[in-house]
Design a protein around this motif. Structure first.
Motif, mmCIF file in Angstrom:
data_model
loop_
_atom_site.group_PDB
_atom_site.id
_atom_site.type_symbol
_atom_site.label_atom_id
_atom_site.label_comp_id
_atom_site.label_asym_id
_atom_site.label_seq_id
_atom_site.Cartn_x
_atom_site.Cartn_y
_atom_site.Cartn_z
ATOM 1 N N ILE A 67 0.856 -1.188 0.000
ATOM 2 C CA ILE A 67 0.000 0.000 0.000
ATOM 3 C C ILE A 67 0.889 1.234 0.000
ATOM 4 O O ILE A 67 2.040 1.169 0.436
ATOM 5 N N PRO A 68 0.376 2.369 -0.485
ATOM 6 C CA PRO A 68 1.174 3.586 -0.429
ATOM 7 C C PRO A 68 1.350 4.079 1.005
ATOM 8 O O PRO A 68 0.434 3.959 1.826
ATOM 9 N N LEU A 69 2.517 4.617 1.291
ATOM 10 C CA LEU A 69 2.801 5.281 2.563
ATOM 11 C C LEU A 69 3.150 6.725 2.229
ATOM 12 O O LEU A 69 4.142 6.996 1.554
ATOM 13 N N VAL A 70 2.318 7.644 2.685
ATOM 14 C CA VAL A 70 2.433 9.062 2.322
ATOM 15 C C VAL A 70 2.968 9.854 3.498
ATOM 16 O O VAL A 70 2.526 9.668 4.637
ATOM 17 N N SER A 71 3.907 10.744 3.230
ATOM 18 C CA SER A 71 4.424 11.652 4.254
ATOM 19 C C SER A 71 3.555 12.902 4.312
ATOM 20 O O SER A 71 3.303 13.546 3.296
ATOM 21 N N ASP A 72 3.098 13.228 5.507
ATOM 22 C CA ASP A 72 2.363 14.479 5.733
ATOM 23 C C ASP A 72 3.126 15.308 6.764
ATOM 24 O O ASP A 72 2.585 15.756 7.762
ATOM 25 N N HIS A 73 4.410 15.470 6.496
ATOM 26 C CA HIS A 73 5.315 16.164 7.416
ATOM 27 C C HIS A 73 4.882 17.615 7.664
ATOM 28 O O HIS A 73 5.117 18.159 8.731
ATOM 29 N N ASN A 74 4.219 18.215 6.684
ATOM 30 C CA ASN A 74 3.754 19.603 6.828
ATOM 31 C C ASN A 74 2.307 19.692 7.334
ATOM 32 O O ASN A 74 1.761 20.765 7.467
ATOM 33 N N HIS A 75 1.680 18.555 7.580
ATOM 34 C CA HIS A 75 0.334 18.428 8.176
ATOM 35 C C HIS A 75 -0.806 18.925 7.291
ATOM 36 O O HIS A 75 -1.920 19.093 7.773
ATOM 37 N N GLU A 76 -0.568 19.137 6.027
ATOM 38 C CA GLU A 76 -1.630 19.623 5.142
ATOM 39 C C GLU A 76 -2.761 18.609 4.979
ATOM 40 O O GLU A 76 -3.938 18.986 4.959
ATOM 41 N N ILE A 77 -2.427 17.341 4.838
ATOM 42 C CA ILE A 77 -3.466 16.323 4.674
ATOM 43 C C ILE A 77 -4.259 16.180 5.974
ATOM 44 O O ILE A 77 -5.491 16.141 5.952
ATOM 45 N N CYS A 78 -3.560 16.129 7.108
ATOM 46 C CA CYS A 78 -4.241 16.046 8.411
ATOM 47 C C CYS A 78 -5.249 17.186 8.557
ATOM 48 O O CYS A 78 -6.407 16.962 8.912
ATOM 49 N N LYS A 79 -4.802 18.386 8.278
ATOM 50 C CA LYS A 79 -5.669 19.555 8.439
ATOM 51 C C LYS A 79 -6.852 19.503 7.482
ATOM 52 O O LYS A 79 -7.970 19.863 7.848
ATOM 53 N N SER A 80 -6.643 19.026 6.262
ATOM 54 C CA SER A 80 -7.731 19.010 5.283
ATOM 55 C C SER A 80 -8.837 18.013 5.654
ATOM 56 O O SER A 80 -9.983 18.183 5.247
ATOM 57 N N TYR A 81 -8.498 16.988 6.458
ATOM 58 C CA TYR A 81 -9.503 16.020 6.902
ATOM 59 C C TYR A 81 -9.898 16.232 8.363
ATOM 60 O O TYR A 81 -10.626 15.417 8.933
#
Length: 109
Positions: A67-81
């Motif tokens: 499966i893909p493992l995505v880096s969200d080091h800048n927290h943009e994905i976390c914040k968007s959800y």
């Protein structure tokens, strides 16, 4: 028409996150049979994730994933959800998105 499951892990380098990511990766065919794609996301940097993938679980890593493992080091994905952040890492959260792109479920623990 594919369902998407986003698995947010605080740090893919933690023991709990490593075992969870490996377990889900090993079951990817079960999810594919349900027309579902899994994407693991953590707040680790890309360099840390590459290092983890380059080492087997026996050697402290997670090895090659299905499966893909995505880096969200800048927290943009976390914040968007709307995933909660604690001390610059995300809360362990699951987001389920239907084939039309509608978020159908969010749970955190």
């Amino acid at each position: 028409n594919v369902w998407i499951v986003l698995l947010f892990s605080p740090l893919s380098s933690s023991n709990v996150s490593k075992s969870e990511i490996i377990d889900i990766s090993d079951k990817y065919q079960d999810f594919e049979a349900l027309n579902t794609k899994i994407i693991a996301i953590s707040c680790d940097s890309i360099d840390i994730q590459i290092s983890l993938c380059n080492h087997s679980a026996e050697n402290g890593g997670i090895g090659r994933l299905n499966i893909p493992l995505v880096s969200d080091h800048n927290h943009e994905i976390c914040k968007s959800y709307g995933v909660t952040l604690y001390s610059n890492v995300c809360e362990r959260t699951t987001v389920i998105i239907d084939p039309d792109g509608v978020v159908r479920h969010i749970s955190a623990d």
